[in-house]
Design an enzyme around this catalytic site. Structure first.
Site, PDB file in Angstrom:
ATOM      1  CE1 TYR A 146      -2.362 -44.220 -10.060  1.00 30.64           C
ATOM      2  CE2 TYR A 146      -0.874 -42.968  -8.670  1.00 30.64           C
ATOM      3  CZ  TYR A 146      -1.087 -43.996  -9.557  1.00 30.64           C
ATOM      4  OH  TYR A 146      -0.046 -44.821  -9.930  1.00 30.64           O
ATOM      5  CB  VAL A 189      10.868 -38.777 -17.781  1.00 32.27           C
ATOM      6  CG1 VAL A 189      11.677 -39.360 -18.924  1.00 32.27           C
ATOM      7  CG2 VAL A 189      11.671 -38.807 -16.479  1.00 32.27           C
TER       8      VAL A 189
END
Ligand code: NAD
Ligand code: UDP
Length: 314
Positions: A146, A189
């Site tokens: 990434y 989250v």
């Protein structure tokens, strides 16, 4: 003035909010996505919108859906779980995909906006991170597919800017959250919200003292639009500079959800950055932008979405 805009990755979390914002500004939107990590439910509400067009396509192959006046390139797996599962796809979309998207901007001589990431800074030795910092990245580590795909993309964007005079923008996005995040993408989250709403233990990786700075999606998208309209072609950080440990984040999630879940400590994944906080002076000075929504407010605004998503999986 309303124009025809292309959004790669438009069926993803951020891409779908960007499509909404562009449509709200009266533009027409061509959303290109192969649904690798995005979902058609994110754009379902646009099904009858005449100014919205969805093209299911893999942008690692050359593509052209007609003349457009702006290219927003967001396509890429984004969560550590997704880019681990799709490591080769991540490298391809951040290399071939970026070339193909830039070719569209070059062909139609239009502006190009690239969604880069705070991961370009790796496990940063400078804190908070300014957009001038070159980073501390492990090129062969478990996040390298990434991080390096994004760094490669940034280099490609700058090469098209310098060589072909494509009018480019680069945003370095810091952890952003809100409605339409996948419940199972493994980011902190959605993990904490899901666990809290189910009454499961909240999984804290490591000792929970590592930090992140969380930006609510509406603030992030407002930053995108301001940068897109500016003349700045060097990277700009867009994120919320309020920094929290994961222990503090867990506490806020428990308060917002009213959950009695406990904390469970699990091993810290390798190469997990210890701290992350954007220096947003540039965004503030250049764009007059700063985030408005606190973490607690943003989680409250996201609660209905996460509750429905959890109920749908019950
Ligand atoms: P997401 O996974 O929800 O969206 C990415 C979208 O790209 C998905 O809809 C996926 O199907 C699509 N895609 C992937 N490969 C593709 C391909 N080859 N062809 C066509 N479409 C393809 O992730 P997100 O959180 O919305 O992230 C969007 C962008 O923002 C990414 O580039 C990501 O790196 C960047 N970003 C996000 C965050 C964040 O906190 N959400 C932080 C930093 C950077
Ligand atoms: N994290 C955690 N519990 C979880 C998921 C993540 O403690 O259930 C931690 C993770 O180790 C990292 C931080 O939360 O330190 C943010 O992780 P995320 O995957 O959301 O984003 P990134 O690491 O890419 O910033």
């Amino acid at each position: 003035m309303s124009v025809r805009v292309l959004v790669t990755g438009g069926a993803g979390f951020l891409g779908s909010h960007l499509c909404d914002a562009l449509l709200a500004e009266s533009h027409s939107v061509v959303c290109v996505d192969n649904l690798l990590t995005g979902r058609s439910s994110n754009i379902e509400h646009l099904r009858n919108e005449t100014r919205f067009e969805f093209q299911q396509a893999d942008i690692t192959q050359p593509f052209d859906f007609g003349a457009v006046e702006y290219v927003f390139h967001l396509a890429s797996p984004a969560s550590p779980v997704d880019y681990t599962n799709y490591s080769i796809e991540t490298l391809k979309v951040g290399s071939l995909g970026t070339f193909n998207a830039l070719e569209v901007a070059k062909k139609y001589r239009v502006r190009f906006f690239f969604s880069s990431t705070s991961e370009c800074y790796g496990d940063p030795l400078e804190h908070p991170q300014k957009a001038t910092y070159w980073g501390n990245v492990n090129p062969i580590g478990l996040r390298s597919m990434y991080d390096e795909s994004k760094r490669f993309s940034e280099a490609t964007v700058m090469a098209y800017h310098r060589t072909h005079k494509v009018d480019t923008r680069i945003v370095r996005i810091f952890n952003t959250y809100g409605p339409r995040m996948q419940l199972n993408d493994g980011r902190v989250v959605p993990n904490f919200m899901k666990q809290a709403l189910r009454g499961d233990d909240l999984t804290i990786y490591g000792d929970g003292r590592q930090t992140r700075s969380f930006c609510y999606v509406a603030d992030e998208i407002e930053g995108f639009l301001r940068l897109a309209k500016s003349d700045e072609h060097l990277p700009v950080n867009i994120g919320n500079p309020n920094e929290f440990t994961m222990l503090e984040c867990a506490e806020i999630v428990l308060r917002v959800t009213g959950s009695k879940s406990r904390l469970r400590f699990e091993p810290l994944p390798p190469d997990d950055p210890k701290q992350r906080r954007p220096d947003i002076t540039k965004a503030h000075t250049l764009l007059g932008w700063e985030p408005k929504v606190s973490l607690e407010e943003g989680l409250k605004l996201s609660l209905d979405y996460f509750r429905s998503a959890v109920e749908a999986t019950a």
